[in-house]
Design a protein around this motif. Structure first.
Motif, PDB file in Angstrom:
ATOM      1  N   LEU A  69       0.822  -1.218   0.000  1.00 46.53           N
ATOM      2  CA  LEU A  69       0.000   0.000   0.000  1.00 46.53           C
ATOM      3  C   LEU A  69       0.854   1.265   0.000  1.00 46.53           C
ATOM      4  O   LEU A  69       0.328   2.358  -0.150  1.00 46.53           O
ATOM      5  CB  LEU A  69      -0.946  -0.007   1.211  1.00 46.53           C
ATOM      6  CG  LEU A  69      -2.010  -1.102   1.195  1.00 46.53           C
ATOM      7  CD1 LEU A  69      -2.825  -1.074   2.482  1.00 46.53           C
ATOM      8  CD2 LEU A  69      -2.907  -0.978  -0.027  1.00 46.53           C
ATOM      9  N   GLU A  70       2.169   1.133   0.144  1.00 43.75           N
ATOM     10  CA  GLU A  70       3.092   2.273   0.157  1.00 43.75           C
ATOM     11  C   GLU A  70       3.932   2.332  -1.118  1.00 43.75           C
ATOM     12  O   GLU A  70       4.999   2.948  -1.135  1.00 43.75           O
ATOM     13  CB  GLU A  70       4.015   2.170   1.373  1.00 43.75           C
ATOM     14  CG  GLU A  70       3.284   2.087   2.698  1.00 43.75           C
ATOM     15  CD  GLU A  70       4.193   1.671   3.847  1.00 43.75           C
ATOM     16  OE1 GLU A  70       5.417   1.510   3.628  1.00 43.75           O
ATOM     17  OE2 GLU A  70       3.673   1.506   4.953  1.00 43.75           O
ATOM     18  N   LEU A  71       3.472   1.700  -2.194  1.00 43.31           N
ATOM     19  CA  LEU A  71       4.274   1.618  -3.425  1.00 43.31           C
ATOM     20  C   LEU A  71       4.589   2.971  -4.058  1.00 43.31           C
ATOM     21  O   LEU A  71       5.505   3.061  -4.868  1.00 43.31           O
ATOM     22  CB  LEU A  71       3.576   0.750  -4.471  1.00 43.31           C
ATOM     23  CG  LEU A  71       3.828  -0.738  -4.381  1.00 43.31           C
ATOM     24  CD1 LEU A  71       3.084  -1.468  -5.492  1.00 43.31           C
ATOM     25  CD2 LEU A  71       5.290  -1.075  -4.435  1.00 43.31           C
ATOM     26  N   ALA A 100       8.058   1.717 -15.128  1.00 43.90           N
ATOM     27  CA  ALA A 100       6.758   1.900 -15.782  1.00 43.90           C
ATOM     28  C   ALA A 100       5.621   1.443 -14.865  1.00 43.90           C
ATOM     29  O   ALA A 100       4.574   2.094 -14.778  1.00 43.90           O
ATOM     30  CB  ALA A 100       6.719   1.134 -17.103  1.00 43.90           C
ATOM     31  N   PHE A 101       5.825   0.323 -14.167  1.00 42.61           N
ATOM     32  CA  PHE A 101       4.805  -0.170 -13.241  1.00 42.61           C
ATOM     33  C   PHE A 101       4.583   0.840 -12.120  1.00 42.61           C
ATOM     34  O   PHE A 101       3.444   1.169 -11.775  1.00 42.61           O
ATOM     35  CB  PHE A 101       5.227  -1.528 -12.675  1.00 42.61           C
ATOM     36  CG  PHE A 101       4.206  -2.130 -11.756  1.00 42.61           C
ATOM     37  CD1 PHE A 101       3.082  -2.764 -12.258  1.00 42.61           C
ATOM     38  CD2 PHE A 101       4.371  -2.064 -10.383  1.00 42.61           C
ATOM     39  CE1 PHE A 101       2.136  -3.310 -11.411  1.00 42.61           C
ATOM     40  CE2 PHE A 101       3.437  -2.613  -9.521  1.00 42.61           C
ATOM     41  CZ  PHE A 101       2.312  -3.241 -10.043  1.00 42.61           C
ATOM     42  N   LEU A 102       5.675   1.374 -11.557  1.00 48.52           N
ATOM     43  CA  LEU A 102       5.543   2.359 -10.483  1.00 48.52           C
ATOM     44  C   LEU A 102       4.886   3.644 -10.977  1.00 48.52           C
ATOM     45  O   LEU A 102       4.136   4.286 -10.231  1.00 48.52           O
ATOM     46  CB  LEU A 102       6.904   2.641  -9.853  1.00 48.52           C
ATOM     47  CG  LEU A 102       7.470   1.481  -9.022  1.00 48.52           C
ATOM     48  CD1 LEU A 102       8.906   1.769  -8.598  1.00 48.52           C
ATOM     49  CD2 LEU A 102       6.589   1.181  -7.832  1.00 48.52           C
ATOM     50  N   GLY A 103       5.126   4.010 -12.245  1.00 42.40           N
ATOM     51  CA  GLY A 103       4.438   5.177 -12.825  1.00 42.40           C
ATOM     52  C   GLY A 103       2.933   4.952 -12.899  1.00 42.40           C
ATOM     53  O   GLY A 103       2.147   5.843 -12.585  1.00 42.40           O
ATOM     54  N   ALA A 104       2.531   3.754 -13.298  1.00 43.19           N
ATOM     55  CA  ALA A 104       1.101   3.426 -13.362  1.00 43.19           C
ATOM     56  C   ALA A 104       0.489   3.413 -11.960  1.00 43.19           C
ATOM     57  O   ALA A 104      -0.639   3.879 -11.762  1.00 43.19           O
ATOM     58  CB  ALA A 104       0.898   2.080 -14.051  1.00 43.19           C
ATOM     59  N   ILE A 105       1.235   2.903 -10.994  1.00 44.53           N
ATOM     60  CA  ILE A 105       0.756   2.885  -9.606  1.00 44.53           C
ATOM     61  C   ILE A 105       0.566   4.315  -9.103  1.00 44.53           C
ATOM     62  O   ILE A 105      -0.429   4.631  -8.442  1.00 44.53           O
ATOM     63  CB  ILE A 105       1.743   2.112  -8.688  1.00 44.53           C
ATOM     64  CG1 ILE A 105       1.728   0.625  -9.026  1.00 44.53           C
ATOM     65  CG2 ILE A 105       1.448   2.347  -7.214  1.00 44.53           C
ATOM     66  CD1 ILE A 105       0.451  -0.100  -8.685  1.00 44.53           C
ATOM     67  N   ALA A 106       1.505   5.194  -9.403  1.00 48.51           N
ATOM     68  CA  ALA A 106       1.404   6.592  -8.969  1.00 48.51           C
ATOM     69  C   ALA A 106       0.180   7.267  -9.584  1.00 48.51           C
ATOM     70  O   ALA A 106      -0.541   8.006  -8.901  1.00 48.51           O
ATOM     71  CB  ALA A 106       2.680   7.355  -9.327  1.00 48.51           C
ATOM     72  N   GLN A 110      -3.008   8.634  -7.475  1.00 56.85           N
ATOM     73  CA  GLN A 110      -3.471  10.022  -7.576  1.00 56.85           C
ATOM     74  C   GLN A 110      -4.962  10.083  -7.893  1.00 56.85           C
ATOM     75  O   GLN A 110      -5.696  10.888  -7.322  1.00 56.85           O
ATOM     76  CB  GLN A 110      -2.676  10.773  -8.646  1.00 56.85           C
ATOM     77  CG  GLN A 110      -3.027  12.252  -8.723  1.00 56.85           C
ATOM     78  CD  GLN A 110      -2.771  12.975  -7.403  1.00 56.85           C
ATOM     79  OE1 GLN A 110      -1.676  12.886  -6.857  1.00 56.85           O
ATOM     80  NE2 GLN A 110      -3.767  13.673  -6.896  1.00 56.85           N
ATOM     81  N   ALA A 111      -5.423   9.198  -8.785  1.00 54.50           N
ATOM     82  CA  ALA A 111      -6.849   9.161  -9.124  1.00 54.50           C
ATOM     83  C   ALA A 111      -7.692   8.796  -7.901  1.00 54.50           C
ATOM     84  O   ALA A 111      -8.765   9.377  -7.682  1.00 54.50           O
ATOM     85  CB  ALA A 111      -7.099   8.170 -10.257  1.00 54.50           C
TER      86      ALA A 111
END
Length: 182
Positions: A69-71, A100-106, A110-111
């Motif tokens: 949950l802290e990714l 790229a995975f961490l970018g999608a998670i961010a 945010q959403a």
């Protein structure tokens, strides 16, 4: 645990009769002798299925789930994710670079943060050790949005790291937090 077999005399090639499971072959040699086996004719196969007590594996998975949950914290992402990571998506499983995975998670985080009155809590997990190095885990979270509550479920293939931590090599989500949020 070991399994003890003896050759079946009625069939000459490649047939063995299962005699039973034993913790210690030497201590149980009487069973094999009683079954008519000589020491040179007995074959023993040892299979290690789950070397750790499930409690310790479960505890490691719960720690992993809490950190998942802290990714959005880059240090957590680097510690928890292999590079690349296998990710199950709508069109199948793909190897995705960690960045790229961490970018999608961010973006997803945010959403969700843009919504009001949301929280996610760990609901539970199950874990199975796959030998000494890998763990298969199913993790469930409860997602709260206003008065609505949903269960989020994902499967993970986790690799044991030095020091006992777990690193995700495959992320297989069954549900998507964004589904139905608009």
């Amino acid at each position: 645990m070991v399994r003890l077999y003896r050759p079946r005399p009625e069939i000459l090639h490649g047939s063995w009769t299962f005699l039973g499971h034993m913790d210690n072959v030497s201590a149980h040699w009487g069973l094999a002798s009683a079954a008519g086996c000589t020491r040179s004719r007995v074959r023993v196969y040892e299979v290690s299925v789950n070397p750790d007590p499930i409690r310790s594996v479960g505890s490691l998975v719960d720690t992993f789930a809490a950190r998942w949950l802290e990714l959005t914290d880059p240090a957590v992402g680097d510690a928890l994710l292999a590079d690349p990571i296998l990710v199950l998506g709508p069109s199948g499983t793909t190897a995705v670079p960690r960045a790229a995975f961490l970018g999608a998670i961010a973006s997803r985080a945010q959403a969700v943060d843009d919504l009001t009155d949301t929280s996610t809590t760990l609901a539970g997990s199950t874990a199975v050790a796959l030998g000494d190095q890998m763990v298969l885990a199913t993790i469930r979270w409860t997602f709260h949005h206003g008065e609505a509550t949903r269960e989020l479920v994902s499967d993970f293939l986790l690799e044991r790291e030095e020091g006992g931590s777990l690193r995700c090599v495959a992320y297989l989500p069954r549900t998507n937090v964004m589904t139905g949020l608009g």
